[in-house]
Design an enzyme around this catalytic site. Structure first.
Site, PDB file in Angstrom:
ATOM      1  N   ASP A  99       0.816  -1.209   0.000  1.00  0.00           N
ATOM      2  CA  ASP A  99       0.000   0.000   0.000  1.00  0.00           C
ATOM      3  C   ASP A  99       0.852   1.263   0.000  1.00  0.00           C
ATOM      4  O   ASP A  99       2.027   1.245   0.391  1.00  0.00           O
ATOM      5  CB  ASP A  99      -0.860   0.056   1.271  1.00  0.00           C
ATOM      6  CG  ASP A  99      -1.967  -0.978   1.269  1.00  0.00           C
ATOM      7  OD1 ASP A  99      -1.980  -1.849   0.385  1.00  0.00           O
ATOM      8  OD2 ASP A  99      -2.809  -0.897   2.185  1.00  0.00           O
ATOM      9  N   HIS A 249       3.686  -2.289   3.054  1.00  0.00           N
ATOM     10  CA  HIS A 249       3.730  -0.929   2.511  1.00  0.00           C
ATOM     11  C   HIS A 249       5.050  -0.765   1.773  1.00  0.00           C
ATOM     12  O   HIS A 249       6.115  -0.962   2.370  1.00  0.00           O
ATOM     13  CB  HIS A 249       3.594   0.091   3.644  1.00  0.00           C
ATOM     14  CG  HIS A 249       2.300  -0.053   4.397  1.00  0.00           C
ATOM     15  ND1 HIS A 249       2.120  -1.030   5.345  1.00  0.00           N
ATOM     16  CD2 HIS A 249       1.125   0.613   4.292  1.00  0.00           C
ATOM     17  CE1 HIS A 249       0.870  -0.952   5.820  1.00  0.00           C
ATOM     18  NE2 HIS A 249       0.251   0.036   5.193  1.00  0.00           N
TER      19      HIS A 249
HETATM   20 NI    NI Z   1      -2.537   3.222   3.391  1.00  0.00          NI
END
Ligand code: NI
Length: 308
Positions: A99, A249
């Protein structure tokens, strides 16, 4: 001539399985020429053999020449149909997801992750933040998003500005989603079909405005919190199982470090790393707008917001 059809069936199954057991296998790019026109090869993720109904598989000429009997073709197709996923072991298929990217600092962490995935011929899914792709380091980040697409990674939207969708009106939600999708399509030329809500949160009042399948996760590495590569790798190795969706991430170098550790080990252990859409296709689950998905196993489809 009973042997020939059986040999053909075996050959098809083997090549089908080889087509999707991408990680670590250099045969993963083998796909039916008819399924991926050369002109779109660069911009469309190679869906490999997953999307290809077996009766559409074009036999190599050498096999086709020996396969003049149409009955044997039918038998091959029928045999293959009993095993729609080929020889793929569903307990060894997982989807890594990233992400918030592309990374906007001087880290190149997104590209470092892509380097590893490319080296091991694995696939993953990037939930791109539109603003990061379009506005922040636009020259480099557009190239990064393009590279994700060129390598066959799936790209979903993580909204345009990483908005907390619980705090927006229905119109605001729709705008964040539309802008986020458009930012990606402007770069890759591809439509965006899945999304991940920032913070994994939506509101019941406005979730219909999203209009897409909402992809959550069942393995949370907490990479953003620990920023500890060993820990991130360990969580994946301990908790990910067949059908899992792993949350990471791509904006942290420590996450890139973790990927350098964990991908070779997963490949060594026989795991196949696929995109989110490929994962659900392998499990025979259709991704539908308005539903939440935490994994591809039976319990992973939810109709109400995810609480965590
Ligand atoms: Ni996010």
């Amino acid at each position: 001539m009973k042997i020939l059809p059986k040999l053909l069936a075996m050959g098809l199954l083997i090549s089908f399985a080889a087509g999707i057991s991408g990680c670590g296998s250099k045969t993963a790019e083998t796909t039916s020429p008819a399924s991926v026109p050369a002109s779109t090869e660069a911009s469309e993720p190679p869906q490999l053999s997953i999307d290809i109904p077996l009766n559409d598989v074009t036999l190599p000429e050498s096999q086709a020449a020996g396969n003049s009997n149409s009955e044997s073709t039918a038998e091959t197709t029928a045999g293959a149909a009993q095993s729609p996923t080929g020889d793929v072991d569903l307990s060894k298929v997982i989807a890594l997801t990233f992400d918030d990217g592309p990374d906007t600092k001087d880290t190149s962490s997104t590209n470092r992750i892509l380097d590893v995935l490319e080296q091991y011929n694995c696939k993953a899914t990037f939930f791109v933040q539109g603003q990061a792709a379009q506005e922040w380091l636009p020259e480099r980040n557009k190239d990064t998003v393009k590279r994700e697409a060129d390598l066959g990674m799936e790209i979903g939207t993580h909204t345009y500005s990483h908005a907390d969708l619980r705090k927006l009106t229905a119109d605001g939600v729709a705008e964040e989603i539309q802008k986020g999708k458009q930012a990606i399509t402007d770069i890759t030329g591809n439509e965006v079909s899945i999304m991940r809500p920032p913070y994994g949160e939506t509101s019941s009042e406005t979730q219909d405005s999203i209009g897409m399948p909402m992809i959550l996760w069942d393995v949370d590495t907490l990479d953003w919190d620990t920023k500890d590569a060993q820990n991130t790798a360990q969580v994946i190795l301990e908790k990910a199982k067949g059908g899992s969706i792993v949350l990471m991430h791509d904006i942290y170098n420590t996450t890139a470090d973790a990927i350098e550790i964990v991908v070779p080990q997963l490949v060594e252990q026989g795991y196949t790393l696929v995109t989110v859409s490929e994962l659900f296709e392998l499990y025979g689950t259709e991704l539908k707008p308005g539903y939440y998905y935490t994994n591809a196993r039976e319990e992973g489809t939810l109709t109400s917001p995810f609480s965590h």
